[in-house]
Design a protein around this motif. Sequence first.
Motif, PDB file in Angstrom:
ATOM      1  N   UNK A   1       7.132  16.155  18.092  1.00 16.35           N
ATOM      2  CA  UNK A   1       7.050  15.262  17.011  1.00 16.35           C
ATOM      3  C   UNK A   1       7.897  15.501  15.951  1.00 16.35           C
ATOM      4  N   UNK A   2       8.653  14.890  15.045  1.00 17.09           N
ATOM      5  CA  UNK A   2       9.395  14.967  14.156  1.00 17.09           C
ATOM      6  C   UNK A   2       8.843  13.856  12.883  1.00 17.09           C
ATOM      7  N   UNK A   3       9.112  14.279  11.719  1.00 16.38           N
ATOM      8  CA  UNK A   3       9.012  13.405  10.403  1.00 16.38           C
ATOM      9  C   UNK A   3      10.346  13.076   9.791  1.00 16.38           C
ATOM     10  N   UNK A   4      10.429  12.000   9.379  1.00 18.74           N
ATOM     11  CA  UNK A   4      11.707  11.481   8.987  1.00 18.74           C
ATOM     12  C   UNK A   4      11.243  10.157   7.859  1.00 18.74           C
ATOM     13  N   UNK A   5      12.238  10.074   7.170  1.00 13.88           N
ATOM     14  CA  UNK A   5      11.983   8.837   5.959  1.00 13.88           C
ATOM     15  C   UNK A   5      11.794   7.636   6.898  1.00 13.88           C
ATOM     16  N   UNK A   6      11.245   6.695   6.203  1.00 15.86           N
ATOM     17  CA  UNK A   6      10.917   5.336   6.816  1.00 15.86           C
ATOM     18  C   UNK A   6      12.406   4.478   6.875  1.00 15.86           C
ATOM     19  N   UNK A   7      12.616   3.741   7.721  1.00 16.29           N
ATOM     20  CA  UNK A   7      13.885   3.085   7.821  1.00 16.29           C
ATOM     21  C   UNK A   7      13.484   1.541   7.867  1.00 16.29           C
ATOM     22  N   UNK A   8      14.162   0.692   7.458  1.00 16.02           N
ATOM     23  CA  UNK A   8      13.834  -0.921   7.614  1.00 16.02           C
ATOM     24  C   UNK A   8      13.693  -1.337   8.889  1.00 16.02           C
ATOM     25  N   UNK A   9      14.294  -0.801  10.014  1.00 20.03           N
ATOM     26  CA  UNK A   9      14.069  -0.872  11.353  1.00 20.03           C
ATOM     27  C   UNK A   9      12.486  -0.874  11.821  1.00 20.03           C
ATOM     28  N   UNK A  10      11.881   0.324  10.855  1.00 21.38           N
ATOM     29  CA  UNK A  10      10.582   0.642  11.373  1.00 21.38           C
ATOM     30  C   UNK A  10       9.344  -0.148  10.813  1.00 21.38           C
ATOM     31  N   UNK A  11       9.822  -1.115  10.115  1.00 26.17           N
ATOM     32  CA  UNK A  11       8.895  -2.196   9.371  1.00 26.17           C
ATOM     33  C   UNK A  11       7.754  -2.629  10.415  1.00 26.17           C
ATOM     34  N   UNK A  12       8.247  -3.284  11.324  1.00 25.25           N
ATOM     35  CA  UNK A  12       7.252  -4.259  12.247  1.00 25.25           C
ATOM     36  C   UNK A  12       6.249  -3.020  12.717  1.00 25.25           C
ATOM     37  N   UNK A  13       6.863  -2.101  13.458  1.00 21.70           N
ATOM     38  CA  UNK A  13       5.888  -1.102  14.087  1.00 21.70           C
ATOM     39  C   UNK A  13       4.897  -0.519  13.177  1.00 21.70           C
ATOM     40  N   UNK A  14       5.440  -0.035  11.866  1.00 21.32           N
ATOM     41  CA  UNK A  14       4.521   0.428  10.801  1.00 21.32           C
ATOM     42  C   UNK A  14       3.664  -0.578  10.268  1.00 21.32           C
ATOM     43  N   UNK A  15       3.882  -1.844  10.221  1.00 15.48           N
ATOM     44  CA  UNK A  15       2.870  -2.898   9.579  1.00 15.48           C
ATOM     45  C   UNK A  15       1.945  -2.994  10.994  1.00 15.48           C
ATOM     46  N   UNK A  16       2.315  -2.929  12.061  1.00 12.89           N
ATOM     47  CA  UNK A  16       1.230  -3.188  13.316  1.00 12.89           C
ATOM     48  C   UNK A  16       0.310  -1.794  13.305  1.00 12.89           C
ATOM     49  N   UNK A  17       0.838  -0.877  13.051  1.00 14.46           N
ATOM     50  CA  UNK A  17       0.062   0.343  13.110  1.00 14.46           C
ATOM     51  C   UNK A  17      -1.075   0.201  11.694  1.00 14.46           C
ATOM     52  N   UNK A  18      -0.529  -0.161  10.649  1.00 22.57           N
ATOM     53  CA  UNK A  18      -1.332  -0.119   9.423  1.00 22.57           C
ATOM     54  C   UNK A  18      -2.427  -1.232   9.710  1.00 22.57           C
ATOM     55  N   UNK A  19      -1.931  -2.230  10.294  1.00 26.71           N
ATOM     56  CA  UNK A  19      -2.976  -3.243  10.745  1.00 26.71           C
ATOM     57  C   UNK A  19      -4.026  -2.729  11.730  1.00 26.71           C
ATOM     58  N   UNK A  20      -3.743  -2.191  12.784  1.00 24.31           N
ATOM     59  CA  UNK A  20      -4.943  -1.748  13.875  1.00 24.31           C
ATOM     60  C   UNK A  20      -5.371  -0.581  13.235  1.00 24.31           C
ATOM     61  N   UNK A  21      -4.679   0.414  12.474  1.00 20.38           N
ATOM     62  CA  UNK A  21      -5.564   1.508  12.099  1.00 20.38           C
ATOM     63  C   UNK A  21      -6.781   1.142  11.237  1.00 20.38           C
ATOM     64  N   UNK A  22      -6.375   0.342  10.136  1.00 21.63           N
ATOM     65  CA  UNK A  22      -7.312  -0.255   9.192  1.00 21.63           C
ATOM     66  C   UNK A  22      -8.271  -1.206   9.823  1.00 21.63           C
ATOM     67  N   UNK A  23      -8.179  -1.872  10.905  1.00 24.74           N
ATOM     68  CA  UNK A  23      -9.318  -2.693  11.607  1.00 24.74           C
ATOM     69  C   UNK A  23     -10.300  -1.653  12.427  1.00 24.74           C
ATOM     70  N   UNK A  24      -9.696  -0.602  13.066  1.00 26.21           N
ATOM     71  CA  UNK A  24     -10.513   0.347  13.632  1.00 26.21           C
ATOM     72  C   UNK A  24     -11.305   1.384  12.891  1.00 26.21           C
ATOM     73  N   UNK A  25     -10.681   1.686  11.630  1.00 29.94           N
ATOM     74  CA  UNK A  25     -11.231   2.464  10.602  1.00 29.94           C
ATOM     75  C   UNK A  25     -12.246   1.910   9.698  1.00 29.94           C
ATOM     76  N   UNK A  26     -12.255   0.830   9.300  1.00 32.20           N
ATOM     77  CA  UNK A  26     -12.999   0.002   8.461  1.00 32.20           C
ATOM     78  C   UNK A  26     -13.819  -1.160   9.235  1.00 32.20           C
ATOM     79  N   UNK A  27     -14.692  -0.866  10.098  1.00 35.34           N
ATOM     80  CA  UNK A  27     -15.466  -2.219  10.579  1.00 35.34           C
ATOM     81  C   UNK A  27     -16.078  -2.685   9.463  1.00 35.34           C
ATOM     82  N   UNK A  58      10.621   8.988  20.396  1.00 38.82           N
ATOM     83  CA  UNK A  58      10.899   7.961  19.452  1.00 38.82           C
ATOM     84  C   UNK A  58       9.822   7.018  18.984  1.00 38.82           C
ATOM     85  N   UNK A  59       8.611   7.243  19.592  1.00 33.63           N
ATOM     86  CA  UNK A  59       7.428   6.273  19.351  1.00 33.63           C
ATOM     87  C   UNK A  59       6.713   6.595  18.077  1.00 33.63           C
ATOM     88  N   UNK A  60       6.453   5.516  17.413  1.00 32.98           N
ATOM     89  CA  UNK A  60       5.634   5.783  16.211  1.00 32.98           C
ATOM     90  C   UNK A  60       4.314   6.368  16.205  1.00 32.98           C
TER      91      UNK A  60
END
Length: 148
Positions: A1-27, A58-60
């Motif tokens: 695994x590696x860490x890098x700065x956010x890129x505009x192309x990451x936006x949809x994948x990041x938003x999908x992860x944000x939503x799914x993680x919030x839904x599962x962690x905060x019932x 390359x997966x998020x």
Amino acid sequence: MHIRPFQTADLEAVLDLWLSANLSAHPFVPAAYWTSHRAEVGEQLPQAEVWVCCGADGSLLGFAGLTGTYLAGLFVAEGARSQGVGAALLDHLKARHSRLTLQVYQENHRAVRFYQREGFRLQAEGTDPDTGALEYTLFWEASLPGRD
């Protein structure tokens, strides 16, 4: 695994992860709260300091977003949890900042334990005005030479 700065192309994948993680962690927070804030988060992400953690393919795997020294969120994909992704993101941020603060829902026991294990300490208790859920404000501070 590696860490890098956010890129505009990451936006949809990041938003999908944000939503799914919030839904599962905060019932305890209505799902509509999270879904109604997705677009707003999408507008704010490019203005924040955001780091993404990617797998070898390359997966998020996760991401963390900061505004100044405030950790607005740290999210790890469900299949990548308990594999060091969150700790790696925090270590990355700790190497760049001498102090971090965050807010975490008290009912999100897994996250509270994680942050405590990573050296965060209680600063305050309160209620999130948007959700009515109880939350902790936690902080982490780098050890300075000669200081306990």
